[in-house]
Design an enzyme around this catalytic site. Structure first.
Site, PDB file in Angstrom:
ATOM      1  NE  ARG A 188      -3.693  -2.517   1.719  1.00 18.91           N
ATOM      2  CZ  ARG A 188      -3.248  -3.625   2.299  1.00 18.91           C
ATOM      3  NH1 ARG A 188      -2.280  -3.573   3.197  1.00 18.91           N
ATOM      4  NH2 ARG A 188      -3.767  -4.790   1.995  1.00 18.91           N
ATOM      5  CD1 TRP A 239      -4.801  -6.358   7.863  1.00 14.01           C
ATOM      6  CD2 TRP A 239      -5.242  -5.326   5.931  1.00 14.01           C
ATOM      7  NE1 TRP A 239      -6.098  -6.636   7.522  1.00 14.01           N
ATOM      8  CE2 TRP A 239      -6.402  -6.027   6.339  1.00 14.01           C
ATOM      9  CE3 TRP A 239      -5.298  -4.604   4.739  1.00 14.01           C
ATOM     10  CZ2 TRP A 239      -7.581  -6.019   5.602  1.00 14.01           C
ATOM     11  CZ3 TRP A 239      -6.475  -4.613   4.006  1.00 14.01           C
ATOM     12  CH2 TRP A 239      -7.594  -5.313   4.444  1.00 14.01           C
ATOM     13  CG  ASP A 276     -12.886 -11.575   7.035  1.00 13.15           C
ATOM     14  OD1 ASP A 276     -12.066 -11.245   7.902  1.00 13.15           O
ATOM     15  OD2 ASP A 276     -12.646 -11.507   5.815  1.00 13.15           O
ATOM     16  CG  ASN A 327     -10.107 -11.430  10.288  1.00 13.51           C
ATOM     17  OD1 ASN A 327      -9.375 -10.726   9.612  1.00 13.51           O
ATOM     18  ND2 ASN A 327      -9.969 -12.736  10.344  1.00 13.51           N
ATOM     19  CG  ASP A 385      -9.966  -7.602   8.565  1.00 20.26           C
ATOM     20  OD1 ASP A 385     -10.524  -8.699   8.548  1.00 20.26           O
ATOM     21  OD2 ASP A 385      -8.737  -7.442   8.554  1.00 20.26           O
ATOM     22  CD  GLU A 423      -7.949 -13.537   6.613  1.00 21.95           C
ATOM     23  OE1 GLU A 423      -7.127 -12.675   6.270  1.00 21.95           O
ATOM     24  OE2 GLU A 423      -8.874 -13.293   7.393  1.00 21.95           O
ATOM     25  CB  THR A 447       0.234  -5.769   2.678  1.00 20.47           C
ATOM     26  OG1 THR A 447      -0.636  -5.604   3.800  1.00 20.47           O
ATOM     27  CG2 THR A 447       0.455  -7.248   2.423  1.00 20.47           C
ATOM     28  CB  SER A 496      -0.825  -8.668   6.261  1.00 24.34           C
ATOM     29  OG  SER A 496      -0.832  -7.324   5.872  1.00 24.34           O
ATOM     30  N   GLY A 497      -1.920 -10.978   8.071  1.00 27.80           N
ATOM     31  CA  GLY A 497      -1.864 -12.416   8.309  1.00 27.80           C
ATOM     32  C   GLY A 497      -2.979 -12.953   9.177  1.00 27.80           C
TER      33      GLY A 497
END
Lengths: 179, 605
Positions: free
Chosen positions: B136, B264, B324, B282, B326, B198, B180, B195-196
């Site tokens: 980003r 993120w 989910d 999330n 976020d 998931e 990210t 990030s991560g």
């Protein structure tokens, strides 16, 4: 043919795997990468083709076998984030409904278990190794059966509306595999 | 030096940039100077308040229809291009998705490449980046350009030469942690998150010393109080102290260790209060039945002391997430009149479909309203301070995936997991007092199931399918929003989700990009379309503007991808519509293909 070496390390996975592995071949009409998908026999709700490879069974009213249904669920959770909904591909990963017209069951297992790397100037395609991932490997035959049905246009997009009841042995095998 | 830039900032009257020295730490003179100059774009949101507002007006509502392409630049990478370039002085800095190339382009020479940085990263990080290899953007300060690489290396590059000044590893990609987000620079520190969600990563935000990359503080989204940098007695939630073990009490056993709450998104900063603002994502997994409790502090707005990291206040928007949703979307800081009183506000358009207006000093909840009428998972947010459920959403049982339970398909939930808005930032114009918000108009079926955790492997636990709300064919809207009243002022339907970040300008024009690849300019007051141009690929990047040689330019990155590219490439379906309707919704792949290009616009001579 690639052998999914990592499978050996996952106790219980074998329960859900079938033995016969077809060799990849050029696609003939009515066949996919594994051959003729026509189901010839079944064992506890799981169907196999004439070479013993896992396959789907769809009734005229659209009712799918339980493995096809379970495969849809597991595909969408584990594979969709890269390969897009319904095996149709995305801006990120290839369409598996197309790939399985070409790839055999054995090749499919090999790629899922060991991953794949295609990194060059034009693209950076990297698939992780799922050999240690129970959420994938405990359902790998179901995922294959679902995608095989998609490759053969036997099921439409989306969650199958009607499915056969869960086979008696399914939950037990699932519990043993998931641990 | 300090005085000079201080004066200059005051002279321009740029909101929030004016209080340079809040706690005695030395200001980054070059960053403050660049932010004070309306012709430069030196931070992801241009200013610390993330308003994405430019005081430039050479391009305005009366002439924007004549806009032309001035020059273009191919990034050489064909993946989702999020974020926006930076412009400092005569140089533009452009970032790319993995492999995370940074280009310094010479604006005096039609974008000639001054230097290029391309890190060597293990490609094994690619598949642990959920939903495309996006990045980003960059941050600037102290003569350096900052990049958070996919492999969680935070690197400081000499802005003049591209030479690596320092680099530091912020987390471990083998466990599914990736970088990210655009770093955020404020005075003597650089801030990043992870990030991560998931992959069962435990989210954090960390501050690094701008000089040498030494970690100053790190605050986790969940876990023991000391890990989260919270004070049980002083950190507040809707005005009340959060108490001891506020997070641990809301998780079963050790689940918080793989609890998600990734970070993120974007960072807002109020120099007067010396607070930075961001949201957490999330909770892991997507199967709510597997993680009983409120799962604090996932889905939370954090206000932290920029120097110590200590949380001043928190507010959890979606306790015990089941969809989910976020909470990472940007926190936009504005001062507006609310209930007859000028108030320091924080405005946040959450994935869950509610737009929240809070007092950013106290964390008091002032407004919480749906910014898409299709939102149905909750009827409203409880605004009664004496209610035991104060501040919580009133969840509709038939849309509760927890109530539905494992292996049950809960249908027609709006919005879908990608939210009414995702990371694509909104803009605010102090001229109109309105927010300009790119939104998604998509619903979903959600079927949670049991999932097991393996480090570095996806830890998802639900299946979902997405489609537009019943009776609609548009999958997005671009809206103008009044955050003091919680009302939509105007709304333009978009065929696909509006996934490009907005730009508001003093010229009375608002810009945004669409997934088909259009750069659009609309009238800030009415939403009337004034200009559009189809760029080579779908836009998920954020529009920015700058001046060079006395001329105003507008720039945007094209390159379809991200969650949008994954979810929408093949088109959406409604499984229960039957065979006839299958494939009935537009497929993005029929409109655009992969790309990676910067397009720069200006008015003809």
């Amino acid at each position: 043919m690639r052998i999914p070496l990592r499978l050996a390390g996952l106790s219980g996975v074998a329960l859900l795997l079938t033995v016969g592995l077809a060799v990849a071949q050029d696609q003939k009409p009515g066949t996919d990468g594994t051959g003729d998908p026509k189901a010839v026999s079944s064992d506890d709700g799981k169907y196999v083709d004439k070479s013993g490879n896992p396959t789907f069974s769809i009734k005229p009213d659209g009712t799918v076998d339980y493995y096809t249904f379970s495969g849809y669920i597991r595909y969408t959770a584990n594979c969709m984030p890269c390969h897009g909904p319904d095996g149709l591909g995305s801006s990120y990963g290839p369409a598996l409904a197309t790939s399985l017209k070409r790839l055999s069951y054995g090749e499919f297992l090999g790629i899922v278990a060991s991953g794949k790397k295609d990194v060059n100037a034009a693209q950076t395609l990297v698939m992780p190794t799922f050999g240690d991932n129970k959420n994938v490997m405990c359902y790998i035959d179901a995922i294959y059966i679902y995608l095989r049905a998609r490759a053969d246009d036997a099921v439409p997009r989306g969650r199958p509306e009607k499915h056969a009841p869960k086979p008696a042995g399914f939950s037990k095998a699932e519990d043993q595999c998931m641990g | 030096m300090r005085m000079t830039s201080f004066k200059r900032v005051l002279a321009t009257g740029v909101f929030l940039s004016s209080a340079l020295i809040a706690t005695g730490a030395m200001a980054q003179a070059d960053l403050d100077k660049a932010i004070a100059n309306p012709g430069e774009w030196a931070a992801p949101g241009r200013t610390f308040d993330l308003q994405r507002y430019s005081p430039l007006d050479q391009i305005n509502a009366s002439n924007v229809g004549k806009l032309q392409v001035a020059w273009t630049f191919s990034t050489g990478v064909l993946r989702g291009h999020e974020g926006a370039p930076l412009v400092i002085g005569d140089t533009m800095y452009v970032h790319t998705p993995f492999p995370n190339i940074v280009y310094a382009l010479d604006l005096n020479n039609d974008g000639r490449i001054l230097w290029k940085y391309e890190p060597k990263q293990d490609p094994n990080v690619i598949p642990v980046m959920c939903c495309d290899t996006v990045n980003r953007g960059l941050a600037f300060g102290d003569g350096k350009v900052f990049l958070h690489q996919a492999d969680t290396t935070l690197v400081a590059l000499d802005a003049k030469t591209g030479k690596v000044e320092w680099s530091v590893k912020t987390d471990d990609p083998s466990k599914g942690a990736t970088g990210t987000d655009a770093p955020f620079v404020m005075r003597d520190k650089v801030y990043v998150g992870v990030s991560g969600g998931e992959f069962g990563v435990r989210g954090w935000v960390a501050a690094y010393a701008i000089k040498d990359g030494k970690e100053v503080w790190r605050a986790y989204s969940m876990g023991p109080d000391k890990d989260m940098l919270v004070d049980p007695n002083k950190t507040t939630d809707l005005g009340k102290p959060i108490g001891e073990n506020s997070s641990l009490k809301t998780w079963k056993g050790d689940q918080w260790k793989i609890g998600g709450g990734a970070t993120w998104g974007w960072y807002g900063y109020d120099p007067k209060l010396n607070l930075i603002y961001y949201g957490s994502g999330n909770p892991s997994t997507w199967n709510p039945g597997q993680r009983p409790g409120d799962n604090k502090w996932s889905m939370t707005i954090f206000a932290r002391d920029a120097d110590t990291g200590m949380a001043k206040w928190v507010y959890q928007m979606t306790p015990h997430d089941q969809w989910d949703y976020d909470g990472i979307n940007e926190m936009i800081l504005v001062d507006q009149n609310i209930d007859g009183k000028m108030t320091p506000l924080l405005v946040h358009f959450d994935r869950n479909g509610f737009a929240y207006t809070l007092n950013r000093e106290t964390g008091a909840l002032l407004v919480a309203q749906k910014y898409d009428p299709a939102v149905n998972w909750a009827t409203e947010v409880d605004m009664n301070p004496s209610s035991p459920t104060y501040g919580r959403p009133k969840v509709v049982q038939k849309y509760s995936t927890e109530h539905g339970g494992e292996d049950v398909n809960t249908t027609n939930i709006c919005p879908a997991a990608l939210g009414t808005k995702d990371e694509q930032p909104a803009a605010y114009s102090p001229e109109t007092g309105l927010f300009y918000v790119p939104t998604n108009h998509v619903c979903m079926d959600y079927e949670p199931f049991r999932v097991s955790y393996t480090a570095g492997q996806p830890y998802v636990g639900a299946t979902l399918s997405m489609y537009p709300p019943k009776g609609d064919t548009n999958m997005g809207n671009f809206i103008a929003w009044d955050a003091t009243k919680g009302k939509i002022v105007w709304s333009n339907p978009e065929l696909f989700s509006a996934w490009g970040g907005a730009l508001a300008t003093k010229g009375g024009v608002v810009f945004y990009g669409t997934l088909e690849g259009y750069l659009k300019a609309v009238d800030a007051k009415t939403g009337k379309e004034l200009y559009k141009f189809k760029t080579p690929s779908g836009i998920i990047g954020n529009v920015m503007t700058y001046t060079h040689g006395g001329k105003q330019y507008v720039a945007v990155l094209s390159g379809v991808g991200g969650w949008a590219g994954i979810g929408l490439a093949a088109g959406l379906t409604k499984p229960n519509d039957g065979l006839g309707a299958v494939g009935g919704y537009a497929a993005l792949s029929n409109y655009t293909a992969l790309g990676g290009q910067l397009t720069v616009f200006t008015l003809p001579q």
